[in-house]
Write a protein that holds these residues in place. Structure first.
Motif, PDB file in Angstrom:
ATOM      1  N   ASN A 118       0.798  -1.222   0.000  1.00 41.68           N
ATOM      2  CA  ASN A 118       0.000   0.000   0.000  1.00 41.68           C
ATOM      3  C   ASN A 118       0.835   1.278   0.000  1.00 41.68           C
ATOM      4  O   ASN A 118       0.304   2.374   0.135  1.00 41.68           O
ATOM      5  CB  ASN A 118      -0.932   0.000   1.220  1.00 41.68           C
ATOM      6  CG  ASN A 118      -2.009  -1.044   1.106  1.00 41.68           C
ATOM      7  OD1 ASN A 118      -2.883  -0.942   0.263  1.00 41.68           O
ATOM      8  ND2 ASN A 118      -1.925  -2.081   1.932  1.00 41.68           N
ATOM      9  N   ASP A 120       2.400   2.959  -2.298  1.00 44.73           N
ATOM     10  CA  ASP A 120       2.227   3.950  -3.360  1.00 44.73           C
ATOM     11  C   ASP A 120       1.089   4.920  -3.069  1.00 44.73           C
ATOM     12  O   ASP A 120       1.079   6.036  -3.594  1.00 44.73           O
ATOM     13  CB  ASP A 120       1.983   3.269  -4.708  1.00 44.73           C
ATOM     14  CG  ASP A 120       3.240   2.611  -5.254  1.00 44.73           C
ATOM     15  OD1 ASP A 120       4.345   3.068  -4.918  1.00 44.73           O
ATOM     16  OD2 ASP A 120       3.102   1.625  -6.005  1.00 44.73           O
ATOM     17  N   ASN A 121       0.137   4.518  -2.246  1.00 49.80           N
ATOM     18  CA  ASN A 121      -1.024   5.367  -1.960  1.00 49.80           C
ATOM     19  C   ASN A 121      -1.049   5.939  -0.548  1.00 49.80           C
ATOM     20  O   ASN A 121      -1.798   6.885  -0.288  1.00 49.80           O
ATOM     21  CB  ASN A 121      -2.311   4.568  -2.186  1.00 49.80           C
ATOM     22  CG  ASN A 121      -2.427   4.120  -3.622  1.00 49.80           C
ATOM     23  OD1 ASN A 121      -2.190   4.878  -4.546  1.00 49.80           O
ATOM     24  ND2 ASN A 121      -2.772   2.855  -3.811  1.00 49.80           N
ATOM     25  N   TYR A 122      -0.260   5.364   0.348  1.00 53.25           N
ATOM     26  CA  TYR A 122      -0.327   5.783   1.751  1.00 53.25           C
ATOM     27  C   TYR A 122       1.078   5.929   2.335  1.00 53.25           C
ATOM     28  O   TYR A 122       2.028   5.295   1.893  1.00 53.25           O
ATOM     29  CB  TYR A 122      -1.095   4.760   2.593  1.00 53.25           C
ATOM     30  CG  TYR A 122      -2.548   4.663   2.215  1.00 53.25           C
ATOM     31  CD1 TYR A 122      -3.480   5.570   2.708  1.00 53.25           C
ATOM     32  CD2 TYR A 122      -2.989   3.664   1.347  1.00 53.25           C
ATOM     33  CE1 TYR A 122      -4.816   5.484   2.349  1.00 53.25           C
ATOM     34  CE2 TYR A 122      -4.328   3.578   0.985  1.00 53.25           C
ATOM     35  CZ  TYR A 122      -5.235   4.493   1.493  1.00 53.25           C
ATOM     36  OH  TYR A 122      -6.553   4.409   1.133  1.00 53.25           O
ATOM     37  N   GLU A 155      -2.391  10.150   3.518  1.00 63.02           N
ATOM     38  CA  GLU A 155      -2.552  10.078   2.071  1.00 63.02           C
ATOM     39  C   GLU A 155      -2.512  11.500   1.523  1.00 63.02           C
ATOM     40  O   GLU A 155      -2.874  12.444   2.220  1.00 63.02           O
ATOM     41  CB  GLU A 155      -3.826   9.337   1.669  1.00 63.02           C
ATOM     42  CG  GLU A 155      -5.113  10.021   2.015  1.00 63.02           C
ATOM     43  CD  GLU A 155      -6.342   9.231   1.592  1.00 63.02           C
ATOM     44  OE1 GLU A 155      -6.272   8.417   0.667  1.00 63.02           O
ATOM     45  OE2 GLU A 155      -7.391   9.448   2.222  1.00 63.02           O
TER      46      GLU A 155
END
Length: 191
Positions: A118, A120-122, A155
């Motif tokens: 995760n 790449d998004n967080y 994020e």
């Protein structure tokens, strides 16, 4: 010639080989290694919590902001993001911290795998602790030398506030700190 991060990685592997007689291998170890070698600058400024400031606490009273109490772990605060892995001051992690993460990646792949998938998004703020990493000896009898727990998630370059962060972390299937109590502040001096 090796740069500082490559030297730190080599020293961490040497320590693991000598102390624990292991050579971490596998996809998760490789992803962790690549992420560490990327370490440049965190995408969200890390922070370190100190005792509440009375001025800040008095503002909470005016804003009627709910407070979420979470347990504190005795270890080291690290930040995982797509730009690398960092200490709470924003510098890349140390050899000792990398040793713990590589150990976990070798022995408990799932705990790091869910963060890495995760990344790449967080952005994740984690605490690494255990019987081998407990500065105040709180966890000296912990059954594992190293483990991690997520205590913040962000994020788009901002931290997600509670209670939403708990929903996000639950959906991401990471091991995270659950709040023990939610209160409304009526008197900031109790903080």
């Amino acid at each position: 010639m090796k740069n500082a991060l490559e030297k730190t990685l080599e020293e961490a592997y040497n320590y693991l080989r000598i102390k624990y007689k292991i050579k971490p291998l596998g996809d998760i170890v490789e992803k962790l290694e690549k992420l560490f070698l990327l370490s440049t600058k965190p995408d969200i400024k890390p922070y370190h919590i100190e005792p509440p400031d009375p001025l800040f606490s008095s503002m909470l009273l005016k804003l009627k902001t709910p407070i979420f109490f979470e347990p504190k772990y005795d270890g080291t605060h690290m930040l995982f993001c797509k730009n690398g892995i960092f200490k709470h001051d924003g510098d890349p992690i140390t050899k000792d911290q990398l040793v713990g993460l590589l150990y976990i990646a070798h022995m408990e792949q799932k705990s790091i795998e869910s963060i890495l998938k995760n990344i790449d998004n967080y952005t994740f703020a984690i605490e690494m602790f255990g019987s081998a990493y407990t500065p105040m000896n709180v966890h000296k009898d912990y059954p594992k030398p190293y483990t991690i727990i997520v205590f913040e998630v962000g994020e788009r370059k901002v931290w997600i506030p509670p209670p939403r962060k708990y929903d996000v972390l639950s959906n991401l299937e990471v091991n995270y700190v659950k709040y023990e109590k939610q209160v409304s502040i009526k008197n900031y001096q109790v903080l």
